[in-house]
Design a protein around this motif. Structure first.
Motif, PDB file in Angstrom:
ATOM      1  N   SER A  38      20.029 -12.467  30.195  1.00 57.34           N
ATOM      2  CA  SER A  38      19.184 -12.157  31.444  1.00 57.34           C
ATOM      3  C   SER A  38      19.998 -12.503  32.855  1.00 57.34           C
ATOM      4  O   SER A  38      19.124 -12.221  33.785  1.00 57.34           O
ATOM      5  N   GLN A  49      17.983 -16.108  27.156  1.00 53.66           N
ATOM      6  CA  GLN A  49      16.732 -16.723  26.944  1.00 53.66           C
ATOM      7  C   GLN A  49      16.083 -15.991  25.720  1.00 53.66           C
ATOM      8  O   GLN A  49      16.295 -14.945  25.555  1.00 53.66           O
ATOM      9  N   SER A  54       7.544 -16.746  25.044  1.00 50.70           N
ATOM     10  CA  SER A  54       7.885 -17.756  25.975  1.00 50.70           C
ATOM     11  C   SER A  54       7.389 -17.099  27.128  1.00 50.70           C
ATOM     12  O   SER A  54       7.093 -15.841  27.336  1.00 50.70           O
ATOM     13  N   HIS A  55       7.570 -18.048  28.220  1.00 52.26           N
ATOM     14  CA  HIS A  55       7.393 -17.189  29.513  1.00 52.26           C
ATOM     15  C   HIS A  55       8.170 -17.846  30.433  1.00 52.26           C
ATOM     16  O   HIS A  55       8.839 -18.930  30.350  1.00 52.26           O
ATOM     17  N   THR A  56       8.506 -17.200  31.810  1.00 53.37           N
ATOM     18  CA  THR A  56       9.407 -17.534  32.753  1.00 53.37           C
ATOM     19  C   THR A  56       8.881 -17.461  34.059  1.00 53.37           C
ATOM     20  O   THR A  56       8.243 -16.175  34.384  1.00 53.37           O
ATOM     21  N   VAL A  58       9.049 -17.621  37.811  1.00 52.88           N
ATOM     22  CA  VAL A  58       9.903 -17.397  39.115  1.00 52.88           C
ATOM     23  C   VAL A  58       9.269 -17.351  40.415  1.00 52.88           C
ATOM     24  O   VAL A  58       8.304 -16.920  40.561  1.00 52.88           O
ATOM     25  N   LEU A  69      15.050 -10.731  37.516  1.00 53.10           N
ATOM     26  CA  LEU A  69      14.820 -11.548  36.487  1.00 53.10           C
ATOM     27  C   LEU A  69      13.807 -10.882  35.396  1.00 53.10           C
ATOM     28  O   LEU A  69      13.574 -11.427  34.354  1.00 53.10           O
TER      29      LEU A  69
END
Length: 107
Positions: A38, A49, A54-56, A58, A69
């Motif tokens: 990433s 990652q 999952s979550h990100t 930003v 991203l």
């Protein structure tokens, strides 16, 4: 416990994207969805990652590069998308963030 003091911006350099021609020859099942490239960490090491379940989140100023991203992991899993092993869904309330990659998304 440790404290790191940054004396310069270690994330100032552009991170080189994976070679798209080399990725074209990869089979989709060779992509590890639990270790998707990433970007780079502040120490210059690869940032990987899991994108499985999952979550990100930003946050950043306009022009800070938040879009990368999202696009970097998508490029990293391109062979799996191409082979139909991953379906990518996108939500774009402004109608402009995802527009130029519209064909990548399942819906």
């Amino acid at each position: 416990m440790s404290i790191d003091y940054q004396r310069r911006n270690l994330l100032a350099a552009t991170v080189t994207a994976p070679d798209i021609d080399a990725m074209a020859g990869l089979p989709g099942d060779a992509i590890d969805l639990d270790r998707v490239l990433s970007g780079a960490t502040e120490y210059g090491t690869p940032w990987r990652q899991s994108i499985r379940g999952s979550h990100t989140l930003v946050g950043g100023a306009t022009g800070a590069g938040k879009g990368s991203l999202m696009w970097a992991p998508l490029l990293s899993i391109a062979p799996a998308i191409r082979d139909g092993l991953c379906r990518v869904n996108g939500i774009d309330p402004k109608g402009m963030e995802l527009a130029y990659g519209r064909d990548v998304f399942h819906r």
